[in-house]
Design a protein around this motif. Structure first.
Motif: not given
Length: 463
Positions: A189-211
């Motif tokens: 949430g603090g933006g790019g104020n603290f350094g350069v992020v060269t890689e993120f690791e995310f948690r993913a969720h199951e979903l393929t379609v949306l009504p």
């Protein structure tokens, strides 16, 4: 900086490509999404590793060059480029590595949302993020990350598990819950104020379609639509799977379900989306469709990749001028709805909108001080986005955005989403970071005491 200086440039440890003003490909390399910002960097350093980033930072600091960080180049205020400074171009770092067993996704700092969407969807997974597939992952994430899945799965930062960060002094560190936890807190949430992020690791969720239910109503029925959205999203039993977005705009010619009579006329377009079970979602959306009785609309089950890329051509990089202002609201009151309709009647460009986006749900389930994003209690995000192709329309569109914000500001709660801010905001840091600013300034002083990373909604280090 001269061409000869570029030709003779040697940065120890730098293995990427360096482009200067007189080199072939310079103009294409410096171009970003928003053509309002036509800037000429002294150097563009295409980084292929964290070591490249560290070497380029050291070179810039040694020569007093301002540093801009480019991921997707989608920064609306133009922070991903700079006149006379150095651009750290992360585009070569665009890898997406999915572990379907653990539902973890590693993403390079130069990747765009489309890269992540395609990689995750190959395994039936999603990372909650934005809604335009050529948006950069880095900028969107560091500002918080609002998108169509946020009420169910939270902001993009709520899916972030760790980050590899190059600091201003050249160190490469990992930030996670139990590793540099103060930096990890600030990155969310603090933006790019603290350094350069060269890689993120995310948690993913199951979903393929949306009504999804898409509708358009003329202005004389706009109050009915907005009141229905307010009533449904404020109800005690409002489901996290339901997202309501309305746009005060002209009837979109690109929508295949738009009628000839309404095309180009001011009105309200709504996208009402469901991220849960398909059958349940279709049933609920049919009820909403019957209640709204739109003169133009469509109810369909849409593949996730399709809806994420549906505006790619319309909003293609390098084709639009853009200027925006935004804020948060607790409710769509009667007087606020009147102002939305009045300002919507004055919209100029067919691409300009007042976006009324429902928040809440899983966003509010995270404690307000758990990350640097301070706006979790807000219920609506109001985004006034001027977008136009003709340079001659610039003054008119900017004036419309500013006047619209002025009319709506008395109904807003204060604060702003840092990714929906311009480069001309008064008190930008306090508006963007609110109650978290004091702590962010302390962390800035620890990791970037000289404010090397200041091309952003900038946080001054504590003194």
């Amino acid at each position: 900086m001269t061409l000869s200086a570029v030709r003779e440039l040697t940065i120890p440890g730098f293995t990427g490509r360096i482009t200067g003003p007189e080199d072939a490909g310079y103009d294409s390399a410096r171009a970003i999404w928003n053509v309002m910002h036509d800037r000429r960097p002294a150097l563009i350093a295409r980084c292929t590793s964290p070591a490249d980033v560290a070497a380029a930072i050291a070179y810039a600091r040694g020569r007093g060059l301002r540093v801009a960080v480019r991921g997707g180049g989608h920064s609306l205020p133009g922070f991903s480029t700079v006149d006379g400074g150095i651009v750290l171009d992360l585009r070569p770092l665009d890898h997406v590595i999915v572990d379907p067993a653990s539902r973890r996704v590693r993403v390079g700092g130069g990747a765009v949302l489309g890269d992540v969407d395609r990689g995750a969807q190959a395994h039936g997974l999603v990372v909650p993020a934005g809604v335009v597939s050529h948006t950069g992952v880095g900028g969107l994430t560091l500002g918080g990350g609002v998108g169509r899945l946020m009420r169910r799965f939270g902001l993009t930062i709520d899916a972030l598990l760790s980050a590899v960060v190059v600091l201003a002094d050249g160190r490469v560190v990992r930030a996670a819950e139990h590793e540099n936890p103060d930096l990890f807190w600030a990155l969310r949430g603090g933006g790019g104020n603290f350094g350069v992020v060269t890689e993120f690791e995310f948690r993913a969720h199951e979903l393929t379609v949306l009504p999804i239910l898409a509708t358009f109503h003329p202005l004389d029925r706009a109050a009915e639509v907005l009141e229905t959205g307010e009533r449904m999203m404020s109800a005690a039993g409002a489901r996290n799977e339901l997202l309501w977005t309305s746009f005060m705009r002209r009837g979109p010619a690109e929508a295949p379900w738009m009628t000839d009579a309404l095309e180009g006329t001011p009105g309200v377009m709504s996208l009402i989306e469901w991220s849960g079970g398909v059958d349940e979602g279709l049933g609920l959306l049919r009820e909403i469709e019957r209640a709204l009785d739109p003169p133009a609309g469509e109810l369909a089950t849409v593949p996730y990749l399709t809806i994420q890329s549906i505006t790619d051509e319309l909003l293609a990089p390098g084709t639009l001028h853009a200027y925006l202002k935004a804020g948060f609201a607790d409710a769509l009151t009667e007087t606020m709805i009147d102002q939305l309709i009045d300002r919507g009647s004055r919209v100029g460009s067919r691409l300009s909108v007042i976006e009324v986006l429902s928040l809440g749900g899983a966003i509010r389930d995270v404690p307000n001080d758990a990350t640097a994003f301070p706006h979790r209690g807000a219920r609506w995000l109001i985004n006034i986005a001027g977008q136009w192709r003709d340079p001659a329309a610039t003054d008119h569109e900017i004036a419309w955005v500013r006047a619209t914000f002025g009319a709506l500001e008395p109904h807003l709660t204060g604060g702003a989403y840092s990714n929906f801010m311009g480069d001309d905001e008064a008190r930008a840091a306090s508006v963007a970071y609110g109650s978290t600013l004091s702590r962010l300034r302390e962390i800035k002083a620890k990791y970037d005491p000289d404010n090397v990373f200041r091309l952003n909604q900038n946080i001054e280090p504590a003194r």
